[in-house]
Design a protein around this motif. Structure first.
Motif, PDB file in Angstrom:
ATOM      1  N   CYS A   1      23.675 -72.157  36.354  1.00 12.56           N
ATOM      2  CA  CYS A   1      23.321 -70.901  37.005  1.00 12.56           C
ATOM      3  C   CYS A   1      21.820 -70.891  37.307  1.00 12.56           C
ATOM      4  O   CYS A   1      21.008 -71.303  36.465  1.00 12.56           O
ATOM      5  N   VAL A   2      21.469 -70.436  38.487  1.00 13.19           N
ATOM      6  CA  VAL A   2      20.064 -70.325  38.885  1.00 13.19           C
ATOM      7  C   VAL A   2      19.698 -68.839  38.879  1.00 13.19           C
ATOM      8  O   VAL A   2      20.330 -68.031  39.560  1.00 13.19           O
ATOM      9  N   LYS A   3      18.687 -68.479  38.099  1.00 13.16           N
ATOM     10  CA  LYS A   3      18.285 -67.077  37.971  1.00 13.16           C
ATOM     11  C   LYS A   3      16.792 -66.919  38.209  1.00 13.16           C
ATOM     12  O   LYS A   3      16.007 -67.835  37.968  1.00 13.16           O
ATOM     13  N   GLN A   4      16.406 -65.749  38.685  1.00  5.52           N
ATOM     14  CA  GLN A   4      15.008 -65.400  38.845  1.00  5.52           C
ATOM     15  C   GLN A   4      14.543 -64.612  37.625  1.00  5.52           C
ATOM     16  O   GLN A   4      15.196 -63.673  37.199  1.00  5.52           O
TER      17      GLN A   4
ATOM     18  N   ALA B   1      20.317 -68.080  32.693  1.00 10.20           N
ATOM     19  CA  ALA B   1      20.381 -69.262  33.550  1.00 10.20           C
ATOM     20  C   ALA B   1      21.053 -70.420  32.811  1.00 10.20           C
ATOM     21  O   ALA B   1      21.564 -70.269  31.697  1.00 10.20           O
TER      22      ALA B   1
ATOM     23  N   GLN C   1      13.438 -68.290  29.654  1.00  7.92           N
ATOM     24  CA  GLN C   1      14.706 -68.569  30.327  1.00  7.92           C
ATOM     25  C   GLN C   1      15.240 -69.926  29.878  1.00  7.92           C
ATOM     26  O   GLN C   1      14.477 -70.842  29.554  1.00  7.92           O
TER      27      GLN C   1
ATOM     28  N   ASN D   1      17.110 -73.588  30.314  1.00  7.51           N
ATOM     29  CA  ASN D   1      17.023 -74.604  31.366  1.00  7.51           C
ATOM     30  C   ASN D   1      17.952 -75.775  31.063  1.00  7.51           C
ATOM     31  O   ASN D   1      18.563 -75.821  30.026  1.00  7.51           O
TER      32      ASN D   1
END
Length: 259
Positions: free
Chosen positions: A159-162, A184, A257, A259
């Motif tokens: 998942c790619v999150k800001q 993420a 976050q 990774n």
């Protein structure tokens, strides 16, 4: 001869290790399932859901989401995970596919079983079927609306999150329900602990439902730290993420976050 045999053994050992590493890092294989859609053209009907994310627009999940069948949902353990989905154009049922198109969705809801209907005729989310009931805008990236249900291939992807992980605290004294969002990497949480500013040790927080974890201690208004371990085994510590004097209903955003 002895040195040659030593070299041979070392060579075979290195090759064996390399093969093991390659096997561990191999990409996840595509698997077969089916997909339907719900929630309307604007996905407004997908709000809320069995993961507890609430308004998917404001919490950052948007319209690329899906409700998972029982076997995939895994009692909420899959909440937050991301899946890349493509219509299976090689299937005999592929007449409603958009060939070559893919879409990535986040698991935000449960597609409940319907045992009154057969698994292959209406009971799409009945065990043991893997099935995605996707938000309509996401489904229409890969399927033709008229079809209603399409065969798909899927694989779990990072998942790619800001920004960082977020924590929303609900409940009341002696029952703190913490919703974990914007996760993420693997996207899902395996375990969670809490420590208040006046405590020396971490306290385990049991999984309550969806992406919610709870504590039965009186933590109201105290500065709090959280420790999360995701499904892949990575652990992050969010020291003093919740300040003194917090109120129920508040959300706290970290700078950390996965990774």
């Amino acid at each position: 001869m002895a040195p040659a045999r030593v070299i041979e053994v070392v060579f075979l050992t290195v090759v064996g290790c390399a093969l093991a590493v390659n096997a561990d890092n191999a990409p996840v294989e595509w698997q077969k399932a089916h997909a339907t859609f719900y929630g309307g053209a604007d996905a407004s009907g997908t709000m809320g859901g069995a993961c507890g994310y609430g308004n998917l627009y404001t919490t950052g999940y948007g319209t690329r989401t899906a409700a998972l069948s029982t076997v995939l949902f895994n009692d909420g353990q899959a909440c937050g995970q991301c899946y890349k989905i493509a219509c299976d154009s090689k299937s005999t049922e592929s007449m409603w596919c958009k060939p070559g198109a893919t879409v990535t969705v986040t698991a935000t809801n449960l597609c409940p079983p319907n045992h009154a209907l057969p698994n292959d005729n209406g009971g799409w989310c009945n065990p043991p079927r893997p099935h995605f009931d996707m938000a309509q805008p996401a489904w229409e990236k890969i399927g033709v609306y008229k079809g209603g249900i399409i065969p798909v291939m899927y694989q779990r992807v990072p998942c790619v999150k800001q920004g960082g992980v977020r924590f929303t605290i609900n409940g009341h004294d002696y029952f703190n329900l913490v919703l974990v969002t914007n996760v993420a990497a693997i996207g899902s949480i395996k375990s969670m602990d809490v420590k208040s500013s006046d405590a020396a040790n971490w306290m385990s927080m049991p999984h309550n439902w969806g992406a919610n974890w709870h504590s039965l201690a009186n933590l109201t208004g105290k500065m709090l730290s959280f420790r999360l371990t995701n499904t892949d085994g990575q652990t992050l510590v969010f020291n003093n993420i919740v300040p003194n004097g917090w109120k129920f209903g508040q959300t706290f955003t970290s700078k950390l976050q996965f990774n």
